[in-house]
Design an enzyme around this catalytic site. Structure first.
Site, PDB file in Angstrom:
ATOM      1  N   SER A 189       0.875  -1.180   0.000  1.00  0.00           N
ATOM      2  CA  SER A 189       0.000   0.000   0.000  1.00  0.00           C
ATOM      3  C   SER A 189       0.907   1.224   0.000  1.00  0.00           C
ATOM      4  O   SER A 189       1.011   1.947   0.970  1.00  0.00           O
ATOM      5  CB  SER A 189      -0.917  -0.011   1.226  1.00  0.00           C
ATOM      6  OG  SER A 189      -0.196   0.135   2.417  1.00  0.00           O
ATOM      7  N   HIS A 205      -2.962  -6.164   2.196  1.00  0.00           N
ATOM      8  CA  HIS A 205      -2.066  -7.172   2.775  1.00  0.00           C
ATOM      9  C   HIS A 205      -2.691  -8.551   2.874  1.00  0.00           C
ATOM     10  O   HIS A 205      -2.056  -9.499   3.336  1.00  0.00           O
ATOM     11  CB  HIS A 205      -1.603  -6.738   4.172  1.00  0.00           C
ATOM     12  CG  HIS A 205      -0.750  -5.506   4.161  1.00  0.00           C
ATOM     13  ND1 HIS A 205      -0.363  -4.848   5.293  1.00  0.00           N
ATOM     14  CD2 HIS A 205      -0.196  -4.814   3.126  1.00  0.00           C
ATOM     15  CE1 HIS A 205       0.382  -3.800   4.971  1.00  0.00           C
ATOM     16  NE2 HIS A 205       0.480  -3.756   3.660  1.00  0.00           N
ATOM     17  N   GLN A 232      -6.614  -1.799   6.934  1.00  0.00           N
ATOM     18  CA  GLN A 232      -5.424  -2.627   6.670  1.00  0.00           C
ATOM     19  C   GLN A 232      -4.836  -3.305   7.922  1.00  0.00           C
ATOM     20  O   GLN A 232      -4.433  -4.457   7.860  1.00  0.00           O
ATOM     21  CB  GLN A 232      -4.358  -1.748   6.024  1.00  0.00           C
ATOM     22  CG  GLN A 232      -3.071  -2.452   5.655  1.00  0.00           C
ATOM     23  CD  GLN A 232      -2.106  -1.520   4.945  1.00  0.00           C
ATOM     24  OE1 GLN A 232      -2.242  -1.268   3.773  1.00  0.00           O
ATOM     25  NE2 GLN A 232      -1.133  -0.998   5.675  1.00  0.00           N
ATOM     26  N   GLU A 286       1.833  -9.505   6.776  1.00  0.00           N
ATOM     27  CA  GLU A 286       2.636  -9.131   7.952  1.00  0.00           C
ATOM     28  C   GLU A 286       2.413 -10.069   9.127  1.00  0.00           C
ATOM     29  O   GLU A 286       2.728  -9.736  10.268  1.00  0.00           O
ATOM     30  CB  GLU A 286       2.320  -7.683   8.351  1.00  0.00           C
ATOM     31  CG  GLU A 286       2.735  -6.682   7.275  1.00  0.00           C
ATOM     32  CD  GLU A 286       2.519  -5.234   7.668  1.00  0.00           C
ATOM     33  OE1 GLU A 286       1.938  -4.981   8.745  1.00  0.00           O
ATOM     34  OE2 GLU A 286       2.931  -4.352   6.888  1.00  0.00           O
ATOM     35  N   ARG A 332       8.087  -2.662   6.179  1.00  0.00           N
ATOM     36  CA  ARG A 332       7.147  -2.678   5.057  1.00  0.00           C
ATOM     37  C   ARG A 332       6.455  -4.044   5.049  1.00  0.00           C
ATOM     38  O   ARG A 332       6.913  -4.983   5.708  1.00  0.00           O
ATOM     39  CB  ARG A 332       7.877  -2.481   3.706  1.00  0.00           C
ATOM     40  CG  ARG A 332       8.696  -1.232   3.580  1.00  0.00           C
ATOM     41  CD  ARG A 332       7.937   0.045   3.859  1.00  0.00           C
ATOM     42  NE  ARG A 332       6.743   0.261   3.061  1.00  0.00           N
ATOM     43  CZ  ARG A 332       6.619   1.161   2.075  1.00  0.00           C
ATOM     44  NH1 ARG A 332       7.674   1.905   1.769  1.00  0.00           N
ATOM     45  NH2 ARG A 332       5.484   1.341   1.430  1.00  0.00           N
ATOM     46  N   SER A 333       5.386  -4.143   4.268  1.00  0.00           N
ATOM     47  CA  SER A 333       4.684  -5.433   4.251  1.00  0.00           C
ATOM     48  C   SER A 333       5.536  -6.536   3.623  1.00  0.00           C
ATOM     49  O   SER A 333       5.472  -7.694   4.027  1.00  0.00           O
ATOM     50  CB  SER A 333       3.335  -5.296   3.554  1.00  0.00           C
ATOM     51  OG  SER A 333       3.477  -4.640   2.314  1.00  0.00           O
ATOM     52  N   LYS A 383       7.002  -0.070  14.404  1.00  0.00           N
ATOM     53  CA  LYS A 383       5.919  -0.913  13.878  1.00  0.00           C
ATOM     54  C   LYS A 383       6.554  -2.001  13.040  1.00  0.00           C
ATOM     55  O   LYS A 383       7.076  -1.725  11.959  1.00  0.00           O
ATOM     56  CB  LYS A 383       4.962  -0.050  13.051  1.00  0.00           C
ATOM     57  CG  LYS A 383       3.732  -0.830  12.596  1.00  0.00           C
ATOM     58  CD  LYS A 383       2.690   0.064  11.969  1.00  0.00           C
ATOM     59  CE  LYS A 383       2.887   0.187  10.491  1.00  0.00           C
ATOM     60  NZ  LYS A 383       1.648   0.549   9.755  1.00  0.00           N
TER      61      LYS A 383
HETATM   62  P1  PGA Z   1       3.142  -1.230   3.093  1.00  0.00           P
HETATM   63  O1  PGA Z   1       2.175  -1.059   4.344  1.00  0.00           O
HETATM   64  O2  PGA Z   1       4.465  -1.654   3.564  1.00  0.00           O
HETATM   65  O3  PGA Z   1       2.420  -2.284   2.287  1.00  0.00           O
HETATM   66  O4  PGA Z   1       3.167   0.104   2.393  1.00  0.00           O
HETATM   67  C1  PGA Z   1       2.590  -0.673   5.605  1.00  0.00           C
HETATM   68  C2  PGA Z   1       1.835   0.532   6.058  1.00  0.00           C
HETATM   69  O5  PGA Z   1       0.931   1.035   5.363  1.00  0.00           O
HETATM   70  O6  PGA Z   1       2.129   1.052   7.132  1.00  0.00           O
HETATM   71 ZN    ZN Z   2       0.547   2.712   6.907  1.00  0.00          ZN
END
Ligand code: PGA
Ligand code: ZN
Length: 403
Positions: free
Chosen positions: A41, A146, A154, A197, A355-356, A377
Site C-alpha cells: 500500500s 495485505h 489494513q 505481515e 514494510r509489508s 511498527k
Molecule cells: P506497506 O504497508 O508496507 O504495504 O506500504 C505498511 C503501512 O501502510 O504502514
Molecule cells: Zn501505513
C-alpha cells in the site's frame, strides 16, 4: 579514514516471495550489509522501489554507475554518500536508480561505518539525546492490500506499554495468539489464515474486528497490569474512491469518516490511528487531530512519505501529531534522520516502520533506538518480523548492561 574497498549487490527474496536487493559495503575488515523491503500500500509520492526495468535494471545500474563512483569514499561521511546517491540518480525521487537500491546502499554504508568503529549501529547513530527503547506496535488482524478476503482497514494493532521491550514484545505476541482463539470461537469452521505481515485475516466487518481485538486487549491488560491498547492503520487511500471511503458495510463522506474515526478512537481507547484519510486530504487530518490529538496519536504515513517537505506542510497545518518513518520511502539514511529530527522538533512522535514485504534485515530496530522514536511498527510474529523484535530485545539487554 576507513574507505570503501568493495561494494556488492545481490538479488534475494523478500517475505512475499518477490525479489529484492541486498548490498554489502566493505571497508577494511568491516562489513556493512543491508537489504531493502517493499510496500504493497505504497504512498503515491514515495520513492518508487525500482527503476524502469525492475530489480534486474537496479542491479545493472548499481554495477555500472553506482559502485565505481562510491569506491574509495570515507564510510564515516554518511551525508556525503547520501548526497552522491541523489546526484547519481538525478531525479527528485530516485526514479532512475530506485529507492530500494539507494536505501540498501545508504544503510549498508552506515553499518560498515559502525563496524569499523567497533560499535553496534544503534550506538554509532545515537545523537545527543541518547538511545531510547521504542514501544512495539504489533499487527494482529490484517486486511486491505495485505490480505485477500479480509477487512477493509489494513491493520489492527496492539501496543503494550510495559516496563521493557521484552515484556511488550511477549505481550503483543500473546494478544496475537488470543485473537486467533477468539476468531476460531467467533467463526467456527471458517479457515483462518495470515496476511503479509503475519496478522490474522478475519472475515468480519471492520468494527467487529476492532471490538474483538479490544476485548482481548482488555483481558491481557488485566493480566499484565500495564496498558495494552489497540491501534489502527486504516491505509485509507486504498479504499477512497470517487470522494468516498468505501467499507464493506458502509460508504462514508470525508466528514462522516472524521466522525467515524473519532468515535472508534474513543469507544476503543485507541493508542493511535494511522492514515485515517486519503493521502491528499490534509484538511480532514487537521480536523481529526484537533478533536482527538490530546489522547490519541494521529500518524501520517502515505500523507508524509518520510519526506521533510510533506511533513513541513503537515506541521504548518497541524495535520497530525505523529509520523511513520520508512527509510525506503525516501531512500537515504540522512533524509530519514532529517524527517525524524524535524518531527521531534515540532513535537511530533515518530514510529519507525517495516514494510509489508520484508527481509530478515534488522536495521530498523537500531534506527528506532538511535533516533529516539516513540514506537517501532514491525509486526507481532513471523520470521522477518521477529528478526527486528528480537534484535530490539538484544539492544535492550546491551543498554541494561551499560554496554
Ligand atoms: P506497506 O504497508 O508496507 O504495504 O506500504 C505498511 C503501512 O501502510 O504502514
Ligand atoms: Zn501505513
Amino acid at each position: 579514514m576507513p574507505s570503501i574497498d568493495r561494494l556488492a549487490i545481490r538479488k534475494i527474496l523478500d517475505s512475499r516471495g518477490n525479489a529484492t536487493v541486498e548490498v554489502d559495503v566493505v571497508a577494511g575488515s568491516a562489513l556493512g550489509r543491508a537489504a531493502a523491503p517493499s510496500g504493497a500500500s505504497t504512498g503515491a509520492l514515495e520513492a518508487p522501489s525500482w527503476p524502469p526495468g525492475g530489480v534486474d535494471a537496479a542491479l545493472r545500474i548499481f554495477q555500472d554507475s553506482l559502485a565505481p563512483r562510491l569506491r574509495g569514499r570515507d564510510v564515516k561521511d554518511q551525508p556525503g554518500l547520501d548526497r552522491t546517491l541523489r546526484e547519481l540518480d538525478g531525479t527528485p525521487n530516485f526514479a532512475r536508480i530506485g529507492g530500494n537500491v539507494a536505501t540498501a546502499v545508504s544503510l549498508a554504508n552506515a553499518k560498515a561505518a559502525a563496524a569499523s568503529s567497533g560499535k553496534p549501529l544503534f550506538r554509532y547513530l545515537t545523537g545527543p539525546q541518547g538511545p531510547s527503547i521504542p514501544l512495539p506496535l504489533g499487527n494482529v488482524i490484517g486486511g486491505g492490500r495485505h490480505a485477500i478476503g479480509g477487512t477493509t482497514i489494513q491493520e489492527y494493532l496492539v501496543v503494550s506499554q510495559g516496563p521493557t521491550a521484552l515484556a511488550n514484545v511477549m505481550t503483543n505476541a500473546r494478544v496475537h495468539a488470543l485473537v486467533r482463539d477468539a476468531l476460531m470461537k467467533r467463526l467456527p469452521g471458517v479457515p483462518l489464515g495470515r496476511g503479509d505481515e503475519g496478522a490474522w485475516v478475519a472475515q468480519l466487518q471492520d468494527e467487529e474486528a476492532l471490538s474483538l481485538l479490544a476485548d482481548v486487549c482488555r483481558k491481557v491488560e488485566r493480566e499484565a497490569a500495564f496498558p495494552v491498547r489497540p491501534a489502527l492503520d486504516l491505509a485509507a487511500s486504498e479504499f477512497y474512491r470517487g470522494g468516498k471511503y468505501r467499507y464493506r458495510d458502509r460508504t462514508l463522506s470525508a466528514k462522516k469518516q472524521i466522525d467515524f474515526v473519532e468515535r472508534l478512537a474513543d469507544d476503543f481507547s485507541l493508542f493511535s490511528v494511522e492514515d485515517p484519510f486519503d493521502q491528499e486530504d490534509f484538511g480532514s487530518f487537521t480536523e481529526l487531530t484537533k478533536r482527538i490529538g490530546d489522547r490519541c496519536k494521529v500518524i501520517g504515513d502515505d500523507i508524509f512519505v518520510t519526506n521533510v517537505e510533506r511533513l513541513r506542510r503537515g506541521i504548518e497545518q497541524r495535520a497530525a501529531n505523529a509520523i511513520l518513518i520508512k527509510p525506503n520511502q525516501i531512500g537515504t539514511l540522512s533524509e530519514t534522520r532529517a524527517a525524524v529530527d524535524l518531527a521531534h522538533s515540532a513535537g511530533y512522535a515518530t514510529v519507525m516502520s517495516h514494510r509489508s514485504g520484508e527481509t530478515t534485515d534488522d536495521t530498523i530496530a537500531h534506527l528506532a533506538v538511535a533516533f529516539g522514536c516513540l514506537g517501532i511498527k514491525t509486526g507481532a510474529v513471523g520470521g522477518e518480523r521477529i528478526a527486528k523484535l528480537n534484535e530490539l530485545i538484544r539492544i535492550e539487554e546491551q543498554l541494561q548492561a551499560g554496554a
